[in-house]
Scaffold this motif. Structure first.
Motif, PDB file in Angstrom:
ATOM      1  N   ILE A 184       0.728  -1.100   0.057  1.00 22.11           N
ATOM      2  CA  ILE A 184      -0.221   0.007  -0.105  1.00 22.11           C
ATOM      3  C   ILE A 184       1.024   1.014  -0.045  1.00 22.11           C
ATOM      4  N   LEU A 185       0.844   2.030  -0.932  1.00 22.61           N
ATOM      5  CA  LEU A 185       1.640   2.931  -1.362  1.00 22.61           C
ATOM      6  C   LEU A 185       1.141   4.296  -0.398  1.00 22.61           C
ATOM      7  N   VAL A 186      -0.034   4.444  -0.396  1.00 23.25           N
ATOM      8  CA  VAL A 186      -0.732   5.669   0.250  1.00 23.25           C
ATOM      9  C   VAL A 186      -2.161   5.043   0.651  1.00 23.25           C
ATOM     10  N   GLU A 187      -2.501   5.258   1.818  1.00 23.55           N
ATOM     11  CA  GLU A 187      -3.892   5.054   2.207  1.00 23.55           C
ATOM     12  C   GLU A 187      -4.131   6.364   3.031  1.00 23.55           C
ATOM     13  N   GLU A 188      -4.722   7.159   2.784  1.00 25.19           N
ATOM     14  CA  GLU A 188      -5.086   8.542   3.297  1.00 25.19           C
ATOM     15  C   GLU A 188      -6.694   8.740   3.446  1.00 25.19           C
ATOM     16  N   THR A 189      -7.129   9.319   4.506  1.00 24.10           N
ATOM     17  CA  THR A 189      -8.611   9.517   4.859  1.00 24.10           C
ATOM     18  C   THR A 189      -8.660  10.830   5.491  1.00 24.10           C
ATOM     19  N   GLU A 190      -9.542  11.627   5.067  1.00 22.34           N
ATOM     20  CA  GLU A 190     -10.029  12.781   5.766  1.00 22.34           C
ATOM     21  C   GLU A 190     -11.497  12.528   6.283  1.00 22.34           C
ATOM     22  N   MET A 191     -11.584  12.657   7.423  1.00 21.33           N
ATOM     23  CA  MET A 191     -13.084  12.477   8.065  1.00 21.33           C
ATOM     24  C   MET A 191     -13.381  13.737   8.420  1.00 21.33           C
ATOM     25  N   ASN A 192     -14.235  14.570   7.915  1.00 23.21           N
ATOM     26  CA  ASN A 192     -14.707  15.906   8.482  1.00 23.21           C
ATOM     27  C   ASN A 192     -16.018  15.557   9.200  1.00 23.21           C
ATOM     28  N   GLU A 193     -16.243  15.688  10.242  1.00 22.24           N
ATOM     29  CA  GLU A 193     -17.558  15.342  10.959  1.00 22.24           C
ATOM     30  C   GLU A 193     -18.109  17.052  11.729  1.00 22.24           C
ATOM     31  N   ASP A 194     -17.432  17.748  11.120  1.00 26.37           N
ATOM     32  CA  ASP A 194     -17.831  19.084  11.440  1.00 26.37           C
ATOM     33  C   ASP A 194     -18.126  19.984  10.325  1.00 26.37           C
ATOM     34  N   TYR A 195     -18.779  19.303   9.312  1.00 31.77           N
ATOM     35  CA  TYR A 195     -19.069  19.995   8.085  1.00 31.77           C
ATOM     36  C   TYR A 195     -20.521  20.333   8.090  1.00 31.77           C
ATOM     37  N   GLY A 196     -20.739  21.463   8.862  1.00 33.29           N
ATOM     38  CA  GLY A 196     -22.091  21.825   9.226  1.00 33.29           C
ATOM     39  C   GLY A 196     -22.592  20.663  10.124  1.00 33.29           C
ATOM     40  N   THR A 197     -23.983  20.473   9.465  1.00 35.01           N
ATOM     41  CA  THR A 197     -24.399  19.156  10.205  1.00 35.01           C
ATOM     42  C   THR A 197     -24.190  18.023   9.679  1.00 35.01           C
ATOM     43  N   ASP A 198     -23.237  18.127   8.609  1.00 38.45           N
ATOM     44  CA  ASP A 198     -23.046  16.893   7.646  1.00 38.45           C
ATOM     45  C   ASP A 198     -21.652  16.355   8.036  1.00 38.45           C
ATOM     46  N   VAL A 199     -21.525  15.299   7.319  1.00 41.57           N
ATOM     47  CA  VAL A 199     -19.947  14.700   7.597  1.00 41.57           C
ATOM     48  C   VAL A 199     -19.490  14.185   6.233  1.00 41.57           C
ATOM     49  N   GLU A 200     -18.431  14.600   6.060  1.00 51.65           N
ATOM     50  CA  GLU A 200     -17.656  14.552   4.604  1.00 51.65           C
ATOM     51  C   GLU A 200     -16.478  13.541   4.702  1.00 51.65           C
ATOM     52  N   LEU A 201     -16.245  12.586   4.048  1.00 54.12           N
ATOM     53  CA  LEU A 201     -15.241  11.511   4.118  1.00 54.12           C
ATOM     54  C   LEU A 201     -14.683  11.623   2.402  1.00 54.12           C
ATOM     55  N   THR A 202     -13.092  11.844   2.684  1.00 56.73           N
ATOM     56  CA  THR A 202     -12.697  11.720   1.470  1.00 56.73           C
ATOM     57  C   THR A 202     -11.332  10.537   1.673  1.00 56.73           C
ATOM     58  N   TYR A 203     -11.263   9.762   0.601  1.00 60.57           N
ATOM     59  CA  TYR A 203     -10.543   8.427   0.909  1.00 60.57           C
ATOM     60  C   TYR A 203      -9.681   8.436  -0.289  1.00 60.57           C
ATOM     61  N   HIS A 204      -8.309   7.721  -0.160  1.00 62.85           N
ATOM     62  CA  HIS A 204      -7.472   7.628  -1.383  1.00 62.85           C
ATOM     63  C   HIS A 204      -6.488   6.464  -0.897  1.00 62.85           C
ATOM     64  N   MET A 205      -6.698   5.720  -1.994  1.00 64.19           N
ATOM     65  CA  MET A 205      -5.862   4.378  -1.636  1.00 64.19           C
ATOM     66  C   MET A 205      -4.799   4.286  -3.178  1.00 64.19           C
ATOM     67  N   ARG A 206      -3.571   4.047  -2.823  1.00 60.30           N
ATOM     68  CA  ARG A 206      -2.540   3.802  -3.795  1.00 60.30           C
ATOM     69  C   ARG A 206      -1.810   2.849  -3.746  1.00 60.30           C
ATOM     70  N   ALA A 207      -1.575   1.737  -4.632  1.00 62.82           N
ATOM     71  CA  ALA A 207      -1.216   0.342  -4.077  1.00 62.82           C
ATOM     72  C   ALA A 207      -0.485  -0.116  -5.311  1.00 62.82           C
ATOM     73  N   LYS A 208       0.611  -0.794  -5.190  1.00 58.84           N
ATOM     74  CA  LYS A 208       1.623  -1.420  -5.889  1.00 58.84           C
ATOM     75  C   LYS A 208       1.049  -2.803  -5.802  1.00 58.84           C
ATOM     76  N   ILE A 209       0.809  -3.408  -7.043  1.00 59.42           N
ATOM     77  CA  ILE A 209       0.205  -5.034  -6.993  1.00 59.42           C
ATOM     78  C   ILE A 209       1.276  -5.694  -7.580  1.00 59.42           C
ATOM     79  N   LEU A 210       1.964  -6.771  -6.451  1.00 64.33           N
ATOM     80  CA  LEU A 210       2.911  -7.644  -6.954  1.00 64.33           C
ATOM     81  C   LEU A 210       2.672  -8.925  -7.142  1.00 64.33           C
TER      82      LEU A 210
END
Lengths: 650, 646
Positions: free
Chosen positions: B60-86
């Motif tokens: 797994i080259l990059v696994e990153e998540t931004e979990m914003n639970e203070d987005y007004g009354t909403d929740v915003e999740l942004t996710y990114h995965m980058r992986a090298k397959i061997l």
């Protein structure tokens, strides 16, 4: 290919959380009255059963346009307190179906009746990546000992063909299972029972009605046993409209040739050798290869380079995608991979056929009555020259089919199995060879013990006073090789550790000096070579001559067993052992014991202090019914006698 | 470890509460989750499989998540995965599934495969297949699915998405380590500003894991996180994986006060709502002990409760566990009753909470009561030092001062009126957990088989283990389980399999009679060597060779004693008996001795496994000891036809 999704496997525990309908008192529907009157005292026949199905009643009305109106009614009795209705009363459907009604009622032991008013729950339980297969549940809450639950579903389905298959299995014991079909006037209906010698239908109110009493429930699957689902009776049906009648939406197929034709039409053009296919063939699969090597190279390419991703949505459950699309995307399911394989072969001028088969269940194909749901898998058949001997490395997967000659079967979906071997799950299956007017059912044999074999050699050198040196090799073919590859591919490191641990258990204190593994060699075998030494074998310590035999042939307790012992496939075990510096005991006994479908032969010879021993087990019958357990005991006794042969250090 | 009511809490320095003192705040939680480069970098290209380093199928080259639970009354999740397959085995990483509830929607997506030859294959958002997973009325979840195309070993996959919704979880745990090595892991959590929130990064010792936080969010940043190896007898999963726990608290209390407040609350609750009548009956029954010291009276009270009060927790073990039913305390567990009786006898008694170490240990830095599932009792004389506390668990059915093994050997939490105390919950001594097995083994008259009769008597944790193994089984399951314990198999037919469990105190007895067929008739041999071990020998733990990553953790120390008598077949005499084996190590002791007996031969075996935990560095020494035991257990007993030359 669309998987037959079993109800038994379909019900996940977590859904209980959602079992919270609002229920109010209501009258029960009229069809329940007789059941309520005659409901027996709630008694469990088996500890596995929480429910007993008093009546399972499915009624199908075939419409003139070929669509099906289906009504399913189920009456169930709770056999203990606090049971969940999840697991019974489910209705399976997909995007080709519309559910018209889904209702449930609960008659409490107190006599109070109420209808489940809460929302029905639709679940997708098929593990395929892309699927439209779902079940609808109408929960009944608060069931206790003696509760009666009634379920009624109505739906409309548009199947792909005018065929139907029904499995008589509810996951609980059934008092009466009834299945009825009414076809439009002038239509004909053909049926066949599979797995049992079932009754002929009665005709009631113009409908054909089959009834089976006293069906077993879900039983624990014993080691080397079959699941109740695999033993459940199956009824297949084919409906035929009159020839001069209006066209139907589902395809009418009167026989297997017709079903093959339907598939052929669906797949038409999909396996063409397009420019992209030819380009790949030239760039990566070119070279001056003979027929057999080209088949193997091409098969391996598709098997290893196209990842399995199931597509079970609508017609996608049956229709392959174009080969060049599969090649570009490098993913697909069995029919996609097989179609790409056919396309690449076609680019080389090699003709091939689609073969439809059932990979997950036995006994799903009637010799007479075609049914789309008889199959869930796709493999490829390649006719080989009849005038040239088939190479030994392809022999296990080559069938002799009338009018076709040798036909090599290749399953490019199974990444564990060598091209030229057959996966164990195909042994004994009846399949549909799609070959235009020559289409037919073919039988894949289940008695070829050489197709799945383990060949071991063991050399034990006891002549060194410091340490005993041991070399063990193994060549595995067919399913044993496939299983070993599967373990190794999960983690080569863990596989190595497991081998080392096995050596350590058999020879405490062993020091491994070399461990070589070849996952798939030119013979299609998995090969392993381990060289190790053991210090401190005391004089007189026993050295088993065939130490792996009892591990290679699993055995189970037979006392109290009431179900058949079923090996997953036939098997051959061959061992050759050489002991250098063997103790000077007398001649070891040679055995030759034969039974029905098996033989055990051992031989020993000695020259100076070198002992040579060989063991061969051929088991060509994988199934032993309870009445044949004495035969099985004879087999195991013979294997055990051979396995107990030992020598010792001087 | 400090033992004062609160001071152990003060030592915790990585208190992790958000929205607290601004003085502690630091910048640096920015995280911009976006697609990775559309080409394989040289560094990525150079990554190759190396199973010996745990790099086998993918990185797994990059696994990153931004979990914003203070987005007004909403929740915003942004996710990114980058992986090298061997390898082919990792291609499943390219089967993407995004699960959404009805109130969540996908607002952005990218997905692509970077092939080794530089080709980029994209999956557009419109190509995502939507599939209903569950639907009940208006409520439902669905999955958006994509199969990234063209994936072969050597490819890099890169995908990500943003989801908006309004679902917040009170408690969320995520692993920082998985089956693949992770080069870069980043998780930014911005909790709702309306609720007090905390985080805890667990088991990150020795890993390159940084934590930065500011007034509103926390960023967990891990680099080069290795995969975790599965090993037999390893600590529970939760204690070997680095993980992050993100949670909302019900109160805005400081970390320091949390456990003290919980302790006071638990202690308050333990002093109310108990039937005075049952306590009075217990005290009345204990009148005879009035003159005894407190410890004796406490033990008598404990024994009285176990003997006279129905214990729902052990009923499933054995039908005969129904006590005299002087009292039923279905709604008040036995520990609650014992607390009340102990206090009435003049003792100081407190509730103790313990983690189930089969699943996890107690992490005081995690302010969550969920981690302490098991309730015990601590008693002491007034004014006595805390280290004199006696720990008991009446609900377990074990003897006075014995605790179930899964709460022993770890730290627990004592709820005193003043606050929290940390306490070590000691494992039981090996001599308390003893099994004695007697076996009579004789050949059948015709020499084709053997009859075995064995009686195993176990006490302590071994007795409880026997009882628990047979608990809550149906009649058939129980019969099958007993047969299995008696060695039922293709060559062994079990004729008798009976068990009984002694309660209170949890002792167990297993009686087996079986007939065992031999591969060859013994009379056909001039000299025969018998493997005397059978189901009556509990094999020592099987530890595979090779390097060890985690410590070895056993259930409990114990001792196994076996006496086996073998009657020789008619016409045979003993060959010289094997030498005695005796092993003494820090990990245990073993002795195996053979002697002649009127019937033939006696085998005496004793095996003691002493440690609860052995560090990875000592693995090889431990393994060697157990290997020696296994080897000795295979010592054959040889006898020969009386007329043959010896």
């Amino acid at each position: 290919m669309r998987r037959v999704w079993g109800l038994a496997a379909a019900l996940a525990a977590g859904i209980c959380l959602l079992d919270a309908p609002t229920a109010i008192a209501a009258n029960l529907p009229a069809w329940t009255a007789e059941i309520v009157e005659s409901a027996p005292a709630p008694e469990r026949a088996s500890e596995q059963d929480d429910w007993r199905i008093l009546l399972s009643d499915t009624h199908i009305e075939v419409q003139p346009d070929g669509t099906l109106f289906i009504r399913r009614r189920l009456a169930a009795q709770a056999l203990q307190d606090g049971v969940s209705s999840i697991g019974i009363g489910a209705y399976r459907f997909d995007d080709n179906a519309t559910i018209l009604k889904a209702r449930a009622w609960h008659l409490l032991p107190s006599g109070k009746a109420r209808r489940s008013r809460g929302p029905a729950i639709d679940f997708t339980l098929d593990p395929s990546v892309l699927t439209d297969a779902k079940v609808r549940l109408v929960p009944v809450t608060g069931a206790g000992l003696g509760s009666l639950a009634f379920f009624e579903f109505e739906g409309r389905e548009s199947p792909e063909t005018l065929t139907f298959a029904v499995l008589f299995f509810e996951g609980a014991p059934v008092d009466v299972a009834r299945f009825a079909v009414r076809v439009p006037p002038a239509w004909t209906l053909r049926h066949d029972w599979l797995r049992i010698d079932g009754p002929d239908p009665q005709v009631r109110d113009g409908a054909y009605v089959w009834e089976l009493p006293g069906l077993p429930g879900r039983a624990k699957v014993e080691p080397l046993g079959e699941s109740a689902l695999d033993r459940a009776p199956m009824l297949v049906l084919a409906f035929s409209p009159p020839e001069e009648g209006p066209a139907t939406t589902p395809a009418a197929v009167s026989d297997w040739k017709g079903l093959a034709g339907w598939y052929d039409a669906l797949a038409r053009g999909k396996h063409e050798a397009t420019a992209q296919i030819r380009s790949l063939r030239d760039s990566q699969l070119g070279g001056d290869l003979g027929l057999y090597e080209r088949i193997r190279t091409t098969g391996r390419y598709v098997r290893d380079n196209v990842r399995y991703v199931a597509n079970e949505i609508g017609i996608g459950g049956y229709q392959p995608r174009p080969a060049d699309q599969v090649l570009l995307q490098k993913y697909g399911d069995c029919k996609d991979k097989g179609t790409l394989f056919r396309s690449l072969l076609a680019a080389d001028g090699i003709h091939s056929y689609a073969i439809l088969v059932n990979a997950s269940s036995d006994g799903t194909v009637s010799p007479e009555v075609p049914a789309t749901r008889s199959f869930d898998h796709f493999v490829v058949g390649i006719p080989l020259p009849a005038d040239v001997a088939v190479p030994s490395e392809l022999a296990a997967a080559t069938l002799d089919v009338d009018d076709f000659g040798p036909l090599l079967v290749v399953d490019t979906t199974d990444e564990r199995t060598a091209i030229g071997s057959l996966p164990g799950y195909l042994a004994g299956k009846r399949a549909l060879l799609v070959a235009g007017p020559r289409s037919r059912l073919i039988d894949i044999p289940d008695d070829d013990a050489t197709a799945h074999r383990i060949e071991r050699s063991l050399t034990v050198d006891l002549s060194d006073e410091e340490a005993e040196r041991i070399v063990a090799t193994a060549s595995l073919f067919g399913e044993p090789a496939a299983r070993e590859r599967e373990i190794r591919r999960t983690s080569a490191q863990e596989h190595r550790r497991a081998i080392e641990a096995g050596v350590d258990r058999a020879w405490p204190g062993a020091r491994i000096e070399e461990l070589l593994v070849e996952e798939e060699n030119e013979r299609g075998a998995y090969e392993e070579r381990i060289e190790f030494s053991v210090e401190g074998l005391s004089p007189g310590q026993l050295v088993p001559l065939f130490p792996d035999v009892l591990d290679d042939l699993p055995r189970v307790a037979l006392d109290r067993r009431e179900t058949a012992v079923v090996y997953p496939h036939p098997v051959t075990l061959r061992c050759r052992t050489t002991v250098i510096g063997a103790g000077g005991q007398g001649a070891l006994p040679d055995l030759e014991i034969r039974g029905s479908g098996w033989s055990v032969v051992t031989a020993h010879s000695r020259e100076d202090d070198v002992l040579q021993a060989s063991f061969v087990l051929e088991l060509s019958r994988p199934r032993f019914e309870p009445t044949e357990f004495e035969e099985l005991r004879r087999l195991w006794s013979a294997v055990r006698r051979a396995a107990s042969t030992t020598t010792h250090a001087d | 470890m400090p033992r004062g009511p609160v001071d152990f809490l003060v030592t915790i320095t990585t208190i992790a509460a958000l929205y607290t003192s601004a003085a502690l705040l630091a910048a640096g939680t920015e995280l911009s989750v976006r697609p990775g480069p559309s080409m394989i970098s040289d560094a990525e290209r150079a990554i190759e499989a190396d199973p010996s380093l745990g790099v086998e199928h993918a990185v797994i080259l990059v696994e990153e998540t931004e979990m914003n639970e203070d987005y007004g009354t909403d929740v915003e999740l942004t996710y990114h995965m980058r992986a090298k397959i061997l390898s082919n085995e990792a291609r499943g990483l390219a089967d993407v599934e995004i699960v959404l509830d009805d109130r969540e929607k996908l607002t952005s997506w990218w997905g692509r495969t970077l092939l080794p030859d530089g080709t980029v294959l994209e999956v557009a958002e419109r190509e995502l297949a939507q599939q209903s997973l569950v639907r009940a009325g208006r409520w439902g979840t669905r999955a958006l699915k994509a199969a990234l195309p063209g994936v072969v070993p050597g490819s890099v996959i890169d995908y990500g998405y943003t989801v908006k919704g309004d679902t917040r979880y009170q408690y969320r745990r995520g692993d920082l380590q998985g089956p693949w090595p992770i080069r870069r892991f980043r998780y930014r959590w911005k909790p709702s500003s309306f609720f007090p929130a905390s985080y805890r990064v667990h088991r990150s010792e020795g890993l390159d894991v940084g934590i930065s936080r500011d007034r509103t969010s926390v960023l967990i940043d891990g680099k080069n996180l290795p995969p975790v190896r599965e090993e037999p007898f390893m600590p529970p999963d939760h204690e070997v994986h680095a993980s992050a726990i993100l949670y909302y608290r019900s109160q805005s209390d400081s970390y320091k006060d949390f456990w003290n407040e919980q302790a006071r609350e638990i202690d308050r609750a333990s002093r109310t709502n108990f039937s005075r009548e049952v306590v009075e009956r217990a005290l009345s029954a204990l009148e005879a002990n009035r003159g005894a010291d407190l410890s004796t009276r406490l033990k008598a009270a404990y024994d009285w409760i176990l003997t006279n009060v129905e214990n729902p927790l052990v009923e499933g073990y054995e039908a005969s566990f129904k006590p005299a039913q002087v009292a039923k305390v279905a709604e008040d567990p036995l520990d609650h009753l014992f607390l009340a009786v102990a206090r009435a006898l003049g003792a100081e008694a407190c509730v103790v909470l313990a983690p189930d170490r089969r699943r996890h240990f107690w992490d005081p830095e995690l302010k969550a009561m969920q981690q302490l599932e098991t309730r015990l009792v601590a008693v002491q004389a007034p004014g006595q030092a805390d280290d004199q506390m006696l720990l008991v668990d009446p609900s377990s059915g074990l003897e006075f001062r014995q605790l179930p093994w899964w709460v022993s050997g770890v730290r627990g939490f004592v709820a005193t009126p003043k606050g929290a105390l940390e306490i070590f919950l000691p494992p039981s001594d090996a001599t308390y957990n003893i099994a004695r097995t007697q076996v009579e083994l004789r050949f059948s008259e015709n020499g084709s088989g053997m009859q075995a009769r064995s009686t195993r008597s176990a006490r302590g944790q071994l007795g409880a283990e026997l009882a628990q193994g047979l608990a809550d089984l149906s009649e058939t399951e129980r019969r099958d389980r007993l047969d299995e314990m008696c060695g039922r198999g293709p060559d062994v037919e079990v004729k008798v399999a009976q068990s009984s469990v002694g309660y209170p105190g949890m002792s167990g007895r297993l009686i087996c009679e079986s007939e065992r067929s031999l591969a060859e008739n013994v009379t056909s041999f001039e000299r025969y060597t018998l493997d005397w071990a059978g189901p009556w020998v509990d094999p020592p733990p099987d530890l595979p060779p090779g390097p060890r990553q985690h410590p070895v953790v056993f259930d409990f120390p114990h001792v196994e004693i076996l006496e086996l008598t073998l009657t020789l077949p008619g016409g045979f005499r003993l060959a010289p008996l094997p030498e005695k084996t005796s092993l003494v190590t820090p990990y245990g002791k073993y002795e195996l001795a053979f002697s002649t007996a009127p019937e033939g031969v006696k085998v005496a075996r004793a095996f003691a496994l002493l440690p609860l935990s052995v560090p990875a560095e000592e693995y090889e020494a431990l393994r060697r000891f157990l290997e020696e035991v296994r080897r000795a257990d295979r010592t054959g007993l040889t006898f020969e036809q009386a007329g043959s030359a010896s």
